[in-house]
Design an enzyme around this catalytic site. Sequence first.
Site, PDB file in Angstrom:
ATOM      1  N   GLY A  84      -3.418  10.012  10.668  1.00 43.63           N
ATOM      2  CA  GLY A  84      -3.221   8.905  11.197  1.00 43.63           C
ATOM      3  C   GLY A  84      -2.453   9.123  12.358  1.00 43.63           C
ATOM      4  N   GLY A 120      -3.417  13.330   5.699  1.00 43.38           N
ATOM      5  CA  GLY A 120      -3.359  12.186   6.677  1.00 43.38           C
ATOM      6  C   GLY A 120      -3.471  12.694   7.952  1.00 43.38           C
ATOM      7  CE  LYS A 147       8.417   1.216   5.500  1.00 41.56           C
ATOM      8  NZ  LYS A 147       8.892   1.824   7.229  1.00 41.56           N
ATOM      9  CB  VAL A 188       3.767  10.225  11.745  1.00 42.90           C
ATOM     10  CG1 VAL A 188       3.791  11.189  11.693  1.00 42.90           C
ATOM     11  CG2 VAL A 188       4.022   8.788  11.887  1.00 42.90           C
ATOM     12  CB  ALA A 189      -0.551  13.107  11.415  1.00 41.73           C
TER      13      ALA A 189
HETATM   14  P1  NAD Z   1      -1.014   5.362   9.275  1.00 46.82           P
HETATM   15  O1  NAD Z   1      -1.573   4.050   9.052  1.00 46.82           O
HETATM   16  O2  NAD Z   1      -1.396   5.027  11.044  1.00 46.82           O
HETATM   17  O3  NAD Z   1      -1.810   6.655   8.483  1.00 46.82           O
HETATM   18  C1  NAD Z   1      -1.217   7.151   7.393  1.00 46.82           C
HETATM   19  C2  NAD Z   1      -3.020   7.759   7.221  1.00 46.82           C
HETATM   20  O4  NAD Z   1      -3.302   8.464   6.126  1.00 46.82           O
HETATM   21  C3  NAD Z   1      -3.896   6.904   7.088  1.00 46.82           C
HETATM   22  O5  NAD Z   1      -4.940   7.171   8.182  1.00 46.82           O
HETATM   23  C4  NAD Z   1      -4.532   7.007   5.972  1.00 46.82           C
HETATM   24  O6  NAD Z   1      -6.086   6.627   5.255  1.00 46.82           O
HETATM   25  C5  NAD Z   1      -3.732   8.366   5.698  1.00 46.82           C
HETATM   26  N1  NAD Z   1      -4.079   8.453   4.367  1.00 46.82           N
HETATM   27  C6  NAD Z   1      -3.430   7.150   2.988  1.00 46.82           C
HETATM   28  N2  NAD Z   1      -3.274   7.984   1.691  1.00 46.82           N
HETATM   29  C7  NAD Z   1      -4.046   9.633   1.820  1.00 46.82           C
HETATM   30  C8  NAD Z   1      -3.926  10.089   1.250  1.00 46.82           C
HETATM   31  N3  NAD Z   1      -4.075   9.746  -0.132  1.00 46.82           N
HETATM   32  N4  NAD Z   1      -4.779  11.681   1.725  1.00 46.82           N
HETATM   33  C9  NAD Z   1      -5.008  11.833   3.259  1.00 46.82           C
HETATM   34  N5  NAD Z   1      -4.981  11.092   4.099  1.00 46.82           N
HETATM   35  C10 NAD Z   1      -3.953   9.497   3.448  1.00 46.82           C
HETATM   36  O7  NAD Z   1       0.804   5.391   9.863  1.00 46.82           O
HETATM   37  P2  NAD Z   1       1.569   6.502  10.110  1.00 46.82           P
HETATM   38  O8  NAD Z   1       2.673   5.349  11.208  1.00 46.82           O
HETATM   39  O9  NAD Z   1       0.780   7.288  10.731  1.00 46.82           O
HETATM   40  O10 NAD Z   1       2.446   6.700   8.421  1.00 46.82           O
HETATM   41  C11 NAD Z   1       2.269   7.739   8.305  1.00 46.82           C
HETATM   42  C12 NAD Z   1       3.160   7.999   7.266  1.00 46.82           C
HETATM   43  O11 NAD Z   1       4.738   7.804   8.430  1.00 46.82           O
HETATM   44  C13 NAD Z   1       3.842   7.396   6.396  1.00 46.82           C
HETATM   45  O12 NAD Z   1       4.276   7.728   5.259  1.00 46.82           O
HETATM   46  C14 NAD Z   1       5.103   5.909   7.415  1.00 46.82           C
HETATM   47  O13 NAD Z   1       6.168   5.551   6.246  1.00 46.82           O
HETATM   48  C15 NAD Z   1       6.103   6.965   7.759  1.00 46.82           C
HETATM   49  N6  NAD Z   1       6.373   7.091   9.033  1.00 46.82           N
HETATM   50  C16 NAD Z   1       6.483   6.624  10.125  1.00 46.82           C
HETATM   51  C17 NAD Z   1       6.912   6.322  11.192  1.00 46.82           C
HETATM   52  C18 NAD Z   1       6.089   5.907  12.445  1.00 46.82           C
HETATM   53  O14 NAD Z   1       6.499   5.343  14.113  1.00 46.82           O
HETATM   54  N7  NAD Z   1       4.662   5.026  12.286  1.00 46.82           N
HETATM   55  C19 NAD Z   1       8.276   6.316  11.316  1.00 46.82           C
HETATM   56  C20 NAD Z   1       8.520   7.431  10.371  1.00 46.82           C
HETATM   57  C21 NAD Z   1       7.937   7.585   9.406  1.00 46.82           C
END
Ligand code: NAD
Length: 355
Positions: free
Chosen positions: A182, A180, A80, A184-185
């Site tokens: 972002g 969150g 990472k 993934v959600a």
């Molecule tokens: P992203 O940056 O697109 O979204 C993350 C969101 O969480 C952001 O909008 C941010 O503002 C929000 N956030 C941060 N702190 C917060 C809080 N305290 N309360 C509410 N919202 C909050 O990132 P992503 O790619 O969607 O990743 C989200 C999670 O999934 C991370 O933990 C990442 O490691 C994990 N993940 C991502 C992937 C991928 O394919 N992108 C794969 C596996 C795991």
Amino acid sequence: MGNFEYMRQYGHEQLLMYSDSVAKLKAIIAIHDTTLGPACGGTRIWPYESEEAAINDVLRLSRAMTYKSAVADVALGGGKAVIIADPHSDKTEGMMRAFGRFVDTLGGRYLTTTDVGSTGRDLEYMHQETPHVMGLPTTVGGSGDTSVMTGLGIYMGMKACANEVWGSDSLTGKTVAMQGFGKVAFQTAHHLLKENAHLVVTDVYQGALDKARDLGLNVVEPEEIYDVDCDIFSPCALGGVLNQNTVPRLKAKVIAGGANNQLLTDTDGEEIHRRGILYAPDYVINAGGIINISAEIGSTYSPERAREKTERIYEIMSKVIHTSKLEEIPTSLAADKLAEERINSVMGIKQIYRG
Ligand code: NAD
């Protein structure tokens, strides 16, 4: 605990720091384990409050990547990267390209991709300096945004949990509270909305909330998300959110989300189990992205193959539940057990991957 002691205890191979004052880059790469293949994991760009917090995060996240690839049956190890910066205001092409040069010094021992705060555009800049970038946008020949398959995998994992808890894997009418909103959600929500689930979401970033409101979703304040009356709690932001302060507030029967390292400590996994909540271990159900990336390696990328393998997360999650019930252990430990069995089965041929 010092860094060397931590690395010894959790089996990390390498921790590297890189500074480029012109590009204002402060980056750290952790390589946890390369038994199964080159270390792979995304680059997180986040304004950490201290260097210590960033190191702690990258060490924990790299280890989770080892377990994720092991359970998902892909030939990759765990690594990472983190960049200490605000992704909304500090990121520049120069910073991304400087980071690409850092990745390149490892000669393929570490392969990077997106994570919180990084996007396909950032990967393109990194790729100008190193070939060791996975999940590039499809427009430049990559397999595209990893969050698409990650969202699918989380949805499949939720369905496996629903089948166990409610005797049917239908999510129609179920209320899902998402922390969150972002990348993934958003992808997970796409599947849930197609199945007529109800979503309540929160985020700390206004742009993400605007996106949720455009979809007609209920939005709550960040701190309120733990108290939402819901069937499934879905952490999709940062780690450590399942802890002694938050777990007692949850009303859900299932916890299933995409965030890495959701449990603050192992004890929190035990407490969730004791309370009769079914926890889908984060690295089991958020493996769609790494599965997608692994489909780029050594063969022509096939989206169908990646999708078919990601859908298998349903079976993997069911196996975790089965092991948990059989051995009367929390699902978090059952997943660790399955991952360690695979790593140990090839440990005899362990070689440090040199790229
Ligand atoms: P992203 O940056 O697109 O979204 C993350 C969101 O969480 C952001 O909008 C941010 O503002 C929000 N956030 C941060 N702190 C917060 C809080 N305290 N309360 C509410 N919202 C909050 O990132 P992503 O790619 O969607 O990743 C989200 C999670 O999934 C991370 O933990 C990442 O490691 C994990 N993940 C991502 C992937 C991928 O394919 N992108 C794969 C596996 C795991």
